[in-house]
Design a protein around this motif. Structure first.
Motif, mmCIF file in Angstrom:
data_model
loop_
_atom_site.group_PDB
_atom_site.id
_atom_site.type_symbol
_atom_site.label_atom_id
_atom_site.label_comp_id
_atom_site.label_asym_id
_atom_site.label_seq_id
_atom_site.Cartn_x
_atom_site.Cartn_y
_atom_site.Cartn_z
ATOM 1 N N PHE A 64 0.830 -1.206 0.000
ATOM 2 C CA PHE A 64 0.000 0.000 0.000
ATOM 3 C C PHE A 64 0.867 1.259 0.000
ATOM 4 O O PHE A 64 0.568 2.234 -0.713
ATOM 5 N N ASN A 123 -15.227 -2.877 -3.768
ATOM 6 C CA ASN A 123 -14.167 -3.614 -4.453
ATOM 7 C C ASN A 123 -14.693 -4.700 -5.389
ATOM 8 O O ASN A 123 -13.886 -5.401 -6.017
ATOM 9 N N VAL A 161 -8.850 3.031 -3.160
ATOM 10 C CA VAL A 161 -8.641 2.587 -1.779
ATOM 11 C C VAL A 161 -9.048 3.647 -0.760
ATOM 12 O O VAL A 161 -9.553 3.321 0.319
ATOM 13 N N SER A 206 -5.541 3.500 -8.480
ATOM 14 C CA SER A 206 -5.665 2.535 -7.386
ATOM 15 C C SER A 206 -5.755 3.234 -6.039
ATOM 16 O O SER A 206 -6.503 2.803 -5.154
#
Length: 299
Positions: free
Chosen positions: A49, A229, A275, A271
């Motif tokens: 991450f 997701n 998130v 991305s």
């Protein structure tokens, strides 16, 4: 006969038993070792991450540098600008928000209602229905994709928000979680409300629901995360690009050489945007989430 101290004698301190005072000292190294191991595990789990978040602000040169550059020397927002130019990000972001919010709200309502019925109402077949809920937990979700697609096609709900929301409007896990949590509510409290003339709807909305806020927070996080997701079902149930959710749009963008053009920076930026909403939601409801998991686990 007990012995007495001699006059004028200086009192001595009580003798400490061996090992009694050094117990805390022996625990300190073990505690430090545990903290070190947990910190290393956290670093390993969070490394992907962190790499993604930092890469979203790197230049293309630093993204392809060897050896890899962790912290960018020149922070830039160019990846986000290019992503907004080549991808209708607000549209796909709003699609994901609408679908995730509707799925979460419907699960909170329907799973709570069924959980209350299974936990606090006596009716014929209650145990059999709960057995079906447990059985549904054991069925892999991928097995339901084909029947769901055929059903949505027959109902003409493909390429619609209803087709993305209705198959996940209530889940077996949510029913199980709410049922287990509501069992901890004393029956005497509900009986007292009934004796005062309160109906079942009033008891459910005004008494039971305020008492299960930790479970609702836990369910909302799990449901929102799963819906946000979700990739396979939106990919199957949408043919119109205007109905794509953010994960589907980003995946199709990444596989299109005419758009992505091999830019890893834009993919990292996309991305990160996928998130962030889930991360913000978890931080906001973290206290209730922890309490809900701990309390439901004791049932």
């Amino acid at each position: 006969m007990s012995a007495t101290s001699a006059p004028g004698a200086v009192p001595t301190a009580p003798t400490q038993k061996p090992g009694g005072g050094g117990r805390a000292g022996r625990r300190a190294p073990k505690r430090v070792l545990v903290y070190v191991l947990l910190s290393l595990g956290l670093l390993v789990l969070s490394a992907p991450f962190l790499w993604m978040a930092l890469s979203a602000f790197k230049t293309q040169t630093e993204l392809t540098a060897s050896p890899p550059v962790w912290i960018p020397t020149e922070w830039t927002l160019e990846n986000f600008r290019q992503l907004l130019d080549k991808l209708d990000l607000p549209l796909y972001f709003m699609n994901s928000v609408i679908v995730a919010v509707l799925v979460t709200v419907s699960n909170l309502v329907f799973c709570s209602m069924l959980g209350y019925a299974l936990a606090k109402l006596n009716f014929a077949g209650r145990n059999k229905i709960f057995g079906l809920v447990l059985g549904a937990l054991m069925v892999p979700g991928n097995l339901m994709l084909l029947p769901l697609f055929v059903l949505m096609s027959k109902l003409h709900l493909i390429d619609s928000y209803a087709g993305l929301v209705l198959p996940f409007a209530a889940g077996a896990f949510g029913v199980f979680l709410m049922r287990q949590f509501m069992q901890s509510i004393p029956d005497e409290l509900l009986e007292a409300a009934r004796m005062d003339g309160a109906g079942e709807w009033y008891i459910f909305w005004r008494i039971v629901m305020p008492l299960v806020k930790p479970a609702l927070a836990t369910l909302s996080i799990f449901t929102f995360l799963g819906s946000w997701n979700n990739f396979v079902w939106p990919l199957i149930a949408t043919n119109d690009p205007d109905k794509y959710t953010l994960p589907v749009a980003l995946a199709t963008f990444a596989t299109d050489p005419n758009k992505a053009g091999g830019s890893n920076g834009m993919l990292m930026a996309g991305s990160l945007l996928v998130v962030l909403p889930v991360l913000v939601l978890f931080i906001a409801l973290q206290r209730h989430f922890t309490q809900g998991i701990a309390t439901a686990g004791m049932k």
